[in-house]
Design an enzyme around this catalytic site. Sequence first.
Site, PDB file in Angstrom:
ATOM      1  N   PRO A   1       0.833  -1.214   0.000  1.00  0.00           N
ATOM      2  CA  PRO A   1       0.000   0.000   0.000  1.00  0.00           C
ATOM      3  C   PRO A   1       0.861   1.256   0.000  1.00  0.00           C
ATOM      4  O   PRO A   1       1.976   1.239   0.536  1.00  0.00           O
ATOM      5  CB  PRO A   1      -0.791  -0.109   1.307  1.00  0.00           C
ATOM      6  N   ASP A   2       0.344   2.331  -0.618  1.00  0.00           N
ATOM      7  CA  ASP A   2       1.082   3.598  -0.513  1.00  0.00           C
ATOM      8  C   ASP A   2       0.767   4.233   0.846  1.00  0.00           C
ATOM      9  O   ASP A   2       0.198   3.574   1.727  1.00  0.00           O
ATOM     10  CB  ASP A   2       0.775   4.524  -1.714  1.00  0.00           C
ATOM     11  N   PHE A   3       1.113   5.487   1.035  1.00  0.00           N
ATOM     12  CA  PHE A   3       0.929   6.112   2.350  1.00  0.00           C
ATOM     13  C   PHE A   3      -0.364   6.910   2.435  1.00  0.00           C
ATOM     14  O   PHE A   3      -1.111   6.795   3.389  1.00  0.00           O
ATOM     15  CB  PHE A   3       2.123   7.034   2.667  1.00  0.00           C
ATOM     16  N   ARG A   4      -0.604   7.756   1.423  1.00  0.00           N
ATOM     17  CA  ARG A   4      -1.623   8.797   1.599  1.00  0.00           C
ATOM     18  C   ARG A   4      -2.899   8.603   0.796  1.00  0.00           C
ATOM     19  O   ARG A   4      -3.784   9.457   0.875  1.00  0.00           O
ATOM     20  CB  ARG A   4      -1.006  10.172   1.280  1.00  0.00           C
TER      21      ARG A   4
ATOM     22  N   ASP B   1      11.504  -0.477  -0.818  1.00  0.00           N
ATOM     23  CA  ASP B   1      11.236  -1.881  -1.130  1.00  0.00           C
ATOM     24  C   ASP B   1      12.269  -2.538  -2.035  1.00  0.00           C
ATOM     25  O   ASP B   1      12.276  -3.770  -2.187  1.00  0.00           O
ATOM     26  CB  ASP B   1       9.821  -2.033  -1.732  1.00  0.00           C
TER      27      ASP B   1
ATOM     28  N   ASN C   1      11.103   4.951  -2.297  1.00  0.00           N
ATOM     29  CA  ASN C   1      10.648   3.654  -1.799  1.00  0.00           C
ATOM     30  C   ASN C   1      11.787   2.883  -1.152  1.00  0.00           C
ATOM     31  O   ASN C   1      12.935   2.980  -1.573  1.00  0.00           O
ATOM     32  CB  ASN C   1      10.045   2.835  -2.940  1.00  0.00           C
TER      33      ASN C   1
ATOM     34  N   HIS D   1      15.172   7.332   0.854  1.00  0.00           N
ATOM     35  CA  HIS D   1      14.678   7.054   2.212  1.00  0.00           C
ATOM     36  C   HIS D   1      15.192   5.727   2.748  1.00  0.00           C
ATOM     37  O   HIS D   1      14.603   5.152   3.662  1.00  0.00           O
ATOM     38  CB  HIS D   1      13.147   7.087   2.230  1.00  0.00           C
TER      39      HIS D   1
HETATM   40  P1  OAD Z   1       2.133   8.775  -1.102  1.00  0.00           P
HETATM   41  O1  OAD Z   1       1.270   7.708  -0.549  1.00  0.00           O
HETATM   42  O2  OAD Z   1       2.200  10.063  -0.369  1.00  0.00           O
HETATM   43  O3  OAD Z   1       1.678   9.108  -2.585  1.00  0.00           O
HETATM   44  C1  OAD Z   1       1.440   8.098  -3.546  1.00  0.00           C
HETATM   45  C2  OAD Z   1       0.918   8.739  -4.815  1.00  0.00           C
HETATM   46  O4  OAD Z   1       0.808   7.725  -5.802  1.00  0.00           O
HETATM   47  C3  OAD Z   1      -0.450   9.371  -4.668  1.00  0.00           C
HETATM   48  O5  OAD Z   1      -0.489  10.577  -5.423  1.00  0.00           O
HETATM   49  C4  OAD Z   1      -1.392   8.322  -5.287  1.00  0.00           C
HETATM   50  O6  OAD Z   1      -2.545   8.893  -5.888  1.00  0.00           O
HETATM   51  C5  OAD Z   1      -0.504   7.715  -6.344  1.00  0.00           C
HETATM   52  N1  OAD Z   1      -0.787   6.304  -6.658  1.00  0.00           N
HETATM   53  C6  OAD Z   1      -1.012   5.284  -5.805  1.00  0.00           C
HETATM   54  N2  OAD Z   1      -1.137   4.129  -6.468  1.00  0.00           N
HETATM   55  C7  OAD Z   1      -0.998   4.417  -7.786  1.00  0.00           C
HETATM   56  C8  OAD Z   1      -1.024   3.663  -8.987  1.00  0.00           C
HETATM   57  N3  OAD Z   1      -1.203   2.336  -8.990  1.00  0.00           N
HETATM   58  N4  OAD Z   1      -0.860   4.315 -10.159  1.00  0.00           N
HETATM   59  C9  OAD Z   1      -0.670   5.661 -10.185  1.00  0.00           C
HETATM   60  N5  OAD Z   1      -0.614   6.430  -9.090  1.00  0.00           N
HETATM   61  C10 OAD Z   1      -0.775   5.818  -7.913  1.00  0.00           C
HETATM   62  O7  OAD Z   1       3.590   8.137  -1.291  1.00  0.00           O
HETATM   63  P2  OAD Z   1       4.973   8.916  -1.492  1.00  0.00           P
HETATM   64  O8  OAD Z   1       4.800  10.150  -2.279  1.00  0.00           O
HETATM   65  O9  OAD Z   1       5.943   7.916  -1.986  1.00  0.00           O
HETATM   66  O10 OAD Z   1       8.497   8.625   3.882  1.00  0.00           O
HETATM   67  O11 OAD Z   1       5.343   9.300   0.005  1.00  0.00           O
HETATM   68  C11 OAD Z   1       6.533   9.959   0.249  1.00  0.00           C
HETATM   69  C12 OAD Z   1       7.067   9.609   1.616  1.00  0.00           C
HETATM   70  O12 OAD Z   1       6.053   9.809   2.606  1.00  0.00           O
HETATM   71  C13 OAD Z   1       7.430   8.138   1.788  1.00  0.00           C
HETATM   72  O13 OAD Z   1       8.705   7.818   1.277  1.00  0.00           O
HETATM   73  C14 OAD Z   1       7.366   7.960   3.277  1.00  0.00           C
HETATM   74  C15 OAD Z   1       6.064   8.683   3.522  1.00  0.00           C
HETATM   75  O14 OAD Z   1       5.830   9.143   4.808  1.00  0.00           O
HETATM   76  C16 OAD Z   1       8.961   8.246   5.092  1.00  0.00           C
HETATM   77  O15 OAD Z   1       8.422   7.401   5.765  1.00  0.00           O
HETATM   78  C17 OAD Z   1      10.185   8.986   5.548  1.00  0.00           C
END
Ligand code: OAD
Length: 328
Positions: free
Chosen positions: A43-46, A119, A117, A136
């Site tokens: 899963p992503d974060f936000r 991973d 990432n 990171h």
């Molecule tokens: P986010 O979860 O903040 O953002 C993910 C982005 O990818 C969002 O804009 C989603 O809409 C988009 N997204 C998700 N799945 C997708 C898909 N299958 N295709 C296209 N777009 C998709 O993740 P990051 O930006 O990586 O740091 O977060 C940055 C940092 O915040 C991470 O490295 C982590 C976190 O807190 C630390 O823990 C230090």
Amino acid sequence: MSTTPSSPDKPTLSTITASIHRGAIKNIVVLVGAGLSTSSGLPDFRSPDTGLYAKLSALALPYPEAPFHISYFNHTPEPFYAIARARHPMNAKPAVGHAFLALLERRGMLGYIFSQNVDGLERDAGVSEEKVLNVHGSWKDQHCAILSGTVPICLKDGCGGNVKPDIVMFGESLPGEFAGKEEEMLSQADLLLVVGTSLKVAPLSEMPRKLPTHVPRVLVNREIVGDFGSRENDVLVLGDCDDGLREFARKLGLEEELEIVWKDAVKRKEAELERDNWDDGNAPTLEECVASAAEKMNMRMGVSEGHRRMLQGHLADKMAGIMAKRAQ
Ligand code: OAD
């Protein structure tokens, strides 16, 4: 998936790939985030509902990023290790998007990848170590500490502190080479490709703004992020990133090669997991890990709550004694 509408001056994915074909774009610098790995099952974060931060409410955190903040981790490491257990990329396999990055390198077009990432899936897809900076940090080589799902304790010289994997937390410095690499790579880039990031976390979030304005930027993401769309030469490929990058490969005439690179990468990872006798079929879900951490934290807070009541009782007795003395 939608792309920016074409107008005579505005670049599109087609005009970008045409520039690549005629050699005007040779050096592509890439910035990726958690969205690149969601189709690998991480899963992503936000993202609302599906993102990690939406699933942590049971932990009653002071703010969503707390488990990844070094000062919070130092006194309350349980949430971090609960998430780590469920989100560890142990048996995740590279997705098409990771393979696209390896394809760019195979074809001599990849300048560099800045990955947020941890991973390691870009590397699993075949990208060379010297072409990617995991800004990171990385989970690689952290298996035994994480898989117990409990907080590992450092036993060195009777230390007793919490073991912390080599990933960069909020409040910690980025790898020393980041600033120099960023400057060097942005000055050489013919194109900046940004994939699967919300651009919410500095300093990576600032990178697209630092790119010289004459260099085109391509965003492949579900939503518009940062200041994308504000420059004449921005190209927005909105939707799923695997679809967007497949489309990119198709326009480059490399769609079949992309599928081959991807399938080979998946096979390699499967063979690796089999060789290491890796079977995590019974891995707990994120929800289970969060519930178990919440329970442990409640128990811990229960003790301190009891302690607090004991102190309150003790103070009340003392006050009563003082008042009684005064009344005499
Ligand atoms: P986010 O979860 O903040 O953002 C993910 C982005 O990818 C969002 O804009 C989603 O809409 C988009 N997204 C998700 N799945 C997708 C898909 N299958 N295709 C296209 N777009 C998709 O993740 P990051 O930006 O990586 O740091 O977060 C940055 C940092 O915040 C991470 O490295 C982590 C976190 O807190 C630390 O823990 C230090």
